[in-house]
Design an enzyme around this catalytic site. Structure first.
Site, PDB file in Angstrom:
ATOM      1  N   THR B  13       0.807  -1.228   0.000  1.00  0.00           N
ATOM      2  CA  THR B  13       0.000   0.000   0.000  1.00  0.00           C
ATOM      3  C   THR B  13       0.843   1.283   0.000  1.00  0.00           C
ATOM      4  OG1 THR B  13      -0.158  -0.142   2.400  1.00  0.00           O
ATOM      5  CG2 THR B  13      -1.961  -1.109   1.145  1.00  0.00           C
ATOM      6  N   ALA B  15       3.955   3.955  -1.458  1.00  0.00           N
ATOM      7  CA  ALA B  15       4.191   4.556  -2.781  1.00  0.00           C
ATOM      8  C   ALA B  15       4.975   3.603  -3.684  1.00  0.00           C
ATOM      9  CB  ALA B  15       4.938   5.889  -2.627  1.00  0.00           C
ATOM     10  N   ARG B 101      21.795  -3.126   2.802  1.00  0.00           N
ATOM     11  CA  ARG B 101      22.569  -2.753   1.611  1.00  0.00           C
ATOM     12  C   ARG B 101      24.079  -2.815   1.793  1.00  0.00           C
ATOM     13  NH1 ARG B 101      19.117   2.571   0.394  1.00  0.00           N
ATOM     14  NH2 ARG B 101      17.258   1.587  -0.488  1.00  0.00           N
ATOM     15  N   CYS B 130      17.400   5.085  -4.423  1.00  0.00           N
ATOM     16  CA  CYS B 130      16.903   5.640  -5.690  1.00  0.00           C
ATOM     17  C   CYS B 130      17.937   6.521  -6.405  1.00  0.00           C
ATOM     18  CB  CYS B 130      15.632   6.441  -5.446  1.00  0.00           C
ATOM     19  SG  CYS B 130      15.715   7.546  -4.030  1.00  0.00           S
ATOM     20  N   GLN B 157      16.048  16.180  -5.660  1.00  0.00           N
ATOM     21  CA  GLN B 157      15.202  15.021  -5.432  1.00  0.00           C
ATOM     22  C   GLN B 157      13.736  15.366  -5.144  1.00  0.00           C
ATOM     23  OE1 GLN B 157      18.920  12.842  -3.259  1.00  0.00           O
ATOM     24  NE2 GLN B 157      17.028  11.695  -3.157  1.00  0.00           N
ATOM     25  N   SER B 160       8.306  12.374  -3.560  1.00  0.00           N
ATOM     26  CA  SER B 160       7.694  11.044  -3.497  1.00  0.00           C
ATOM     27  C   SER B 160       8.629  10.031  -2.853  1.00  0.00           C
ATOM     28  CB  SER B 160       7.266  10.569  -4.887  1.00  0.00           C
ATOM     29  OG  SER B 160       8.383  10.526  -5.747  1.00  0.00           O
ATOM     30  N   HIS B 250      13.844  12.222  -9.839  1.00  0.00           N
ATOM     31  CA  HIS B 250      15.056  12.802  -9.268  1.00  0.00           C
ATOM     32  C   HIS B 250      15.959  13.279 -10.403  1.00  0.00           C
ATOM     33  CE1 HIS B 250      13.851  11.424  -5.449  1.00  0.00           C
ATOM     34  NE2 HIS B 250      14.695  10.438  -5.230  1.00  0.00           N
TER      35      HIS B 250
END
Lengths: 346, 346
Positions: B13, B15, B101, B130, B157, B160, B250
């Site tokens: 649910t 973004a 990461r 991103c 950036q 969102s 971005h």
């Protein structure tokens, strides 16, 4: 009794012209007489200064008779035509356009950086590009203390630099939140160009037109004007200039490589804190850093996010913000006029 | 008949989760069975995928029984708790958070750059930040052809990246055009932080919280992830990350210094034009360059404004734009899953 002067403002109804009038009043500039000049189209309209109404006169060569200081901000072509006429009639011109900035006989001045150049003026004094002014204010104290090897800047520029029409367009597009049709964009990136793009909720990597080398004229202004103002013709400077949906206040992300080894972040902070016209706003723990929304209406050049490069001992990253219509334009012009008086040049 | 898989989407649910579902459908990912997992609070709600309604289940360890591929995008703490549980139950996890990461046993993958690393996965595969993904997509072909010495990036950036709440806040603030009170800012720069600033008509030079070295975590992600993905632990990389009033997309202003001497702009353009996933948009004469408003909804990483540095023969400036929710997040995750299948890893 100190002297006062006859001042002419050319282009008083533009975004920068309005700020010039505000600054003349706010800084109590010693005005004996003031006149407002504009194109034939605007002549006859009235304008209010210090609570008094004035009639705008047509900007003809003769209108500069008796003027001591002429502040030009009505576009490059007006300056090219009329600034020499004003000088011929005995005025000192402070020109806010790019018309004369790179002429080798014309001084290009940011008082905090190269005030001494004013002594060499030949009638016209050029006011640098907005994005250049705020950057050199921060670079000069760093250069004085540690030398300067290399500068790479990426800008985050407000629409007010493109005039009132650009502000109006940003407002109209913002109110439709993302539903702006491309066909409704009529001003940016460059008024009069064939293609326009929406600026609300967008980023346009073009300010002014393109040079043959792929750089925009705005980028070339930052590069060439920085070298000229700082008297560093061989300085390595690169610029990428970008327009954003911000009303006023230019921001700059700047990489600076100094000459001296072993300089620390607190060394850089310390020279900036004691530099004239600079305010350091740099406290990550309190989320303090410069932002355009808070720089609007302020005189200072704000510097923050001062960090050392993690790979290059001589490299630093800084974030510079200033009101592009004030220190970037109107305020710097009035400060030039003030120095002319203080240093007995006029 | 080709194989198909049981897929779990954790955080559908959000973004990024929504975009993952769109990509699974659009790219015809071979799904045998799909399940949607979320916190207890969202469990029981229904969600539509490919026109069919599904009930969201609570994300418990047991919910991963029988799952082949688990796509995580529900925040770092959820990934930390449940990704190992999913792996224990035989799933391969593709994690869109920063939780794993930089773990040395976890591969961090952008298929166009280091697809071969997927063969070394240990159950969890990390999807990079991103702003890192779109940059390495452009850097890798340049490195392959000319070597890479130094990278300095300043980002532009979109909100969102901070979730739907940040988009809503930008919308509300934009509609009041500059009359937003500071007290009304509740999300940016960092949800849950003590201080918030308006983002409409502003620029915030902070994304994520601050590290002790004065860099933000977003900046450190770009620096460290770039080195890891490109297998260049000693690459000189610097980043300044900045949030703007843009909904999606971005942008990045990147200085790149190559190793090889004598490289031209057309050499750089040529390797980028033949690189997978890249679209070069670079024609100043036609005002063609990438912009976030036009990158939204597109799969490609767009590159333009390619220029040679005017002082450094090995230096180039490029402008990179991509949809941060697509190539910067959801699309890259699904592409990783596709490569797992194509290369026979799963």
């Amino acid at each position: 009794m100190s002297k006062s002067y006859t001042v002419a403002v050319v282009g008083a109804t533009g975004a920068v012209g309005e700020k010039m009038m505000e600054q003349l009043e706010k800084r109590k500039f010693p005005i004996q007489h003031i006149k407002f000049l504009a194109s034939k189209r605007s002549a006859g309209k009235s304008i209010v200064f210090k609570g008094q109404s004035y009639t705008i006169e047509e900007a003809t060569p003769e209108a500069f008779n008796g003027v001591d200081i002429a502040l030009f901000s009505a576009g490059g072509s007006v300056s090219k035509e009329l600034a020499p006429e004003a000088v011929k009639r005995g005025a000192v011109v402070i020109d806010n356009t790019s018309a004369f900035r790179m002429d080798k006989d014309i001084v290009l001045v940011v008082p905090e950086v190269n005030r001494q150049d004013l002594k060499l003026h030949t009638g016209i004094i050029a006011n640098p590009n907005c994005s250049t002014i705020q950057m050199v204010c921060a670079l000069q104290p760093i250069k004085d203390a540690f030398g300067l090897n290399n500068v790479i800047v990426s800008t985050y520029q407000a629409v007010s630099g493109a005039g009132v029409v650009a502000i109006n367009e940003l407002e109209a597009q913002s109110l439709t939140f993302g539903k702006t049709k491309i066909s409704e964009a009529q001003v940016l990136p460059v008024k009069g160009a064939e293609i326009h793009y929406p600026i609300a909720f967008n980023v346009i990597p073009q300010i002014d037109t393109f040079d043959d080398n792929g750089y925009t004229l705005e980028e070339m202004k930052m590069i060439n004007e920085t070298k000229k103002i700082m008297h560093m013709p061989n300085l390595s400077v690169a610029a990428t200039c970008v327009r954003l949906p911000v009303v006023s206040g230019h921001s700059e992300s700047v990489f600076v490589e100094v000459e001296k080894a072993g300089v620390s972040v607190s060394d850089i902070r310390s020279v900036l804190e004691s530099a004239k016209g600079i305010k350091v706003l740099d406290n990550p723990a309190k989320q303090e850093y410069p932002m355009p929304l808070f720089a609007e209406g302020q005189d200072e050049v704000f510097v923050g996010r001062i960090r050392k490069d993690l790979s290059n001992d001589k490299g630093f990253h800084i974030w510079i913000v200033a009101d592009n219509l004030l220190k970037g334009a109107a305020l710097n012009s009035i400060q030039i006029a003030e120095v002319l008086i203080e240093d007995g040049i006029i």
